[in-house]
Enzyme design. Structure first.
Site, short mmCIF file in Angstrom:
data_model
loop_
_atom_site.label_atom_id
_atom_site.label_comp_id
_atom_site.label_asym_id
_atom_site.label_seq_id
_atom_site.Cartn_x
_atom_site.Cartn_y
_atom_site.Cartn_z
N LYS A 31 0.87 -1.18 0.00
CA LYS A 31 0.00 0.00 0.00
C LYS A 31 0.91 1.23 0.00
O LYS A 31 1.93 1.26 0.69
CB LYS A 31 -0.88 -0.05 1.25
N SER B 162 -9.67 1.98 2.96
CA SER B 162 -8.81 2.76 2.10
C SER B 162 -7.82 1.93 1.31
O SER B 162 -7.17 2.42 0.39
CB SER B 162 -8.05 3.79 2.93
N SER C 3 -9.91 -0.58 7.12
CA SER C 3 -9.39 -0.54 5.75
C SER C 3 -8.67 -1.78 5.25
O SER C 3 -8.26 -1.82 4.09
CB SER C 3 -8.46 0.66 5.58
N1 GLN Z 1 -13.23 4.39 6.69
C1 GLN Z 1 -12.47 4.76 7.84
C2 GLN Z 1 -12.00 6.18 7.72
O1 GLN Z 1 -12.22 6.74 6.72
C3 GLN Z 1 -11.32 3.81 8.04
C4 GLN Z 1 -10.17 4.04 7.15
C5 GLN Z 1 -8.98 3.17 7.49
O2 GLN Z 1 -9.11 2.13 8.15
N2 GLN Z 1 -7.81 3.61 7.07
O3 GLN Z 1 -11.43 6.73 8.58
#
Ligand code: GLN
Length: 483
Positions: A76, A151, A175
């Site tokens: 990532k 994400s 995510s």
């Molecule tokens: N959807 C959550 C956020 O936007 C989690 C994102 C994540 O786990 N990086 O904060």
């Protein structure tokens, strides 16, 4: 070749059926052919990949072995990679070449992995759809009109489309698990402190945790083995021995106590997903597990608490991107204030700016007690709920997401609607617990995930349950049409 799992690749390499160089070339060609439809990569690292593959082949020829020696993966794009762009999905870091490798990257490289590239992601890991990336949205290989989740959507789409067997990802509020659910993968968020955060660009430091995304629990065990462990460079890394995760896969589930929280089956859950979750429970019962209804009474407060704590930490973490030290700088600044304002205003996208503002507001002198402190208290209540539940059960099971992957653009005008989709995943981050999502069926041709949560450091137990489930079901073997 592209259908092989990490475990199959390891066997093939050990048996000299193919070399890592051959495999790497085949996958790079496949990425070049298919990724334009998906947009799952921000950067490809062909040269690095080929040299790592040759090195891995030479190490094997010299008698070395290891499940990750010669295995192609991707990171990532928030894991720092020395000399390679590490963009975090943001215009702010579009020109940033990390001067060092993240601990996870260095550990996996030492184990012999081959880095094919850096995967697309929501900007600064903020999002649940992978639509906020500066490099454009990622498409879900199961239906190109739908989001892959976020994400870590790039890692998920690439692995689901068989562009590579596994990838690293991070999970601040879901995510790893949510994109795993949306793309029919297995993804594991480890216990907070299990995997080093050093060199992982911070979003919300008390919640962020790196982990594996792969097609099977067996492969998650292999990749996690290479990622986990104490790191003196990360003050929140925990000095606990790393167990042999692959060895934990084969335990019997006889007598395993599985708790199913009654709060999970509220009005917000798609009834077709509820149905699939009940089927997965029945499957595990057949394997000897004992099911018990439990309660997590404070779950309803978790989303508001998370969406105060995460932006608060983000507003502090992202203050370092100021146009001075590194990253994007605006053209012709008139003075220092103008430089800060325009560099940040032009470098950050809308969702990141929204979170910085919410976080700065929640931390400001007049509102700290009302928002940040209150949210921290809720965080403790959420953790206490889990501690009480784990006195009665070994594993908690439920849906990973309330709905399957939505259409691209469907939630763009309503950020809160997107936040609500994190209802099942964020509690594990607030409490620091490990969680795993695995394939459990399909709704309208789109994958559905079942989530398992376990007590601290019981990643092995999660992998064990998931592996036994996967030996007896075939959801995880389904492949998206066209890939
Ligand atoms: N959807 C959550 C956020 O936007 C989690 C994102 C994540 O786990 N990086 O904060």
């Amino acid at each position: 070749m592209h259908h092989m799992t990490l475990a199959e690749i390891a066997r093939g390499l050990a048996d000299k059926k193919f070399s890592s160089e051959e495999l790497t070339k085949a996958l790079l060609a496949r990425i070049a052919q298919l990724d334009p439809q998906l947009n799952s990569f921000i950067s490809l690292t062909e040269e690095l990949a080929l040299s790592q593959a040759k090195t891995a082949d030479a190490r094997r020829a010299n008698g070395e072995s290891g499940a990750l020696l010669g295995a192609p993966i991707a990171h990532k794009d928030l894991f720092c990679t020395q000399g390679i762009r590490t963009s975090c999905g943001s215009k702010m870091l579009d020109n940033f070449k990390a001067p060092y490798d993240a601990t996870v990257v260095a550990k996996l490289a030492a184990a012999g992995t081959v880095t094919l590239g850096k995967t697309n992601m929501d900007e600064f890991a903020m999002g649940s759809a992978n639509e906020s990336s500066h490099y454009g949205a990622v498409k879900n290989p199961w239906n190109l009109e739908h989001v892959p989740g976020g994400s870590s959507g790039g890692s998920a789409a690439a692995v689901a489309a068989r562009l590579l067997p596994a990838a690293t990802a991070t999970d601040t509020g879901g995510s790893i698990r949510q994109p795993a659910a949306f793309t029919n993968l297995t993804g594991l968020k480890p216990t907070y402190g299990r995997v080093s955060r050093w060199g992982m660009i911070a979003y919300a430091s008390s919640l962020d945790q790196g982990g594996p995304l792969a097609r099977t629990a067996e492969d998650c065990a292999i990749l996690l083995q290479g990622m986990a462990g104490f790191d003196p460079n990360d003050s929140t890394s925990i000095d606990e021995p790393v167990p042999d995760y692959s060895a934990s896969l084969n335990g019997s589930l006889q007598g395993l106590r599985i708790g199913v929280p009654k709060e999970y089956f509220s009005a917000g859950l798609d009834p077709r997903i509820a149905e699939l979750i009940h089927s997965s429970v029945k499957e595990l019962e057949k394997l000897g597990a004992v099911i018990k209804e439990i309660s997590l009474p404070n779950m309803q407060h978790a989303i508001p608490a998370y969406y105060v704590i995460a932006p608060a930490e983000a507003s502090s973490n992202l203050s370092r991107f100021d146009g001075v030290r590194f990253g994007y700088r605006c053209e012709n600044p008139e003075n220092l204030v103008d430089l800060y304002k325009r560099s940040r205003g032009e470098g950050f996208g809308a969702e990141v700016q929204r979170r910085i503002m919410v976080g700065a507001y929640a931390l400001s002198a007049g509102y700290y007690d009302a928002y940040y402190l209150k949210a921290q208290k809720i965080r403790r209540l959420v953790k206490n709920d889990f501690m009480a539940a784990f006195n009665e059960v070994d594993i908690i099971l439920g849906p990973t997401t309330p709905n399957p992957a939505w259409k691209l653009g469907a939630k763009n005008s309503d950020p809160v609607a997107e936040y609500l989709e994190d209802v099942y995943t964020i509690t594990a981050n607030l409490a620091g617990l490990p969680g795993l999502s695995m394939p459990a069926g399909f709704v309208d041709g789109l994958p559905v995930g079942v989530q398992l949560l376990a007590p601290y450091f019981q990643e092995g137990r999660l992998l064990n349950v998931a592996h036994q489930y996967q030996l007896n079901t075939d959801w995880h073997t389904r492949t998206p049409t066209g890939f």
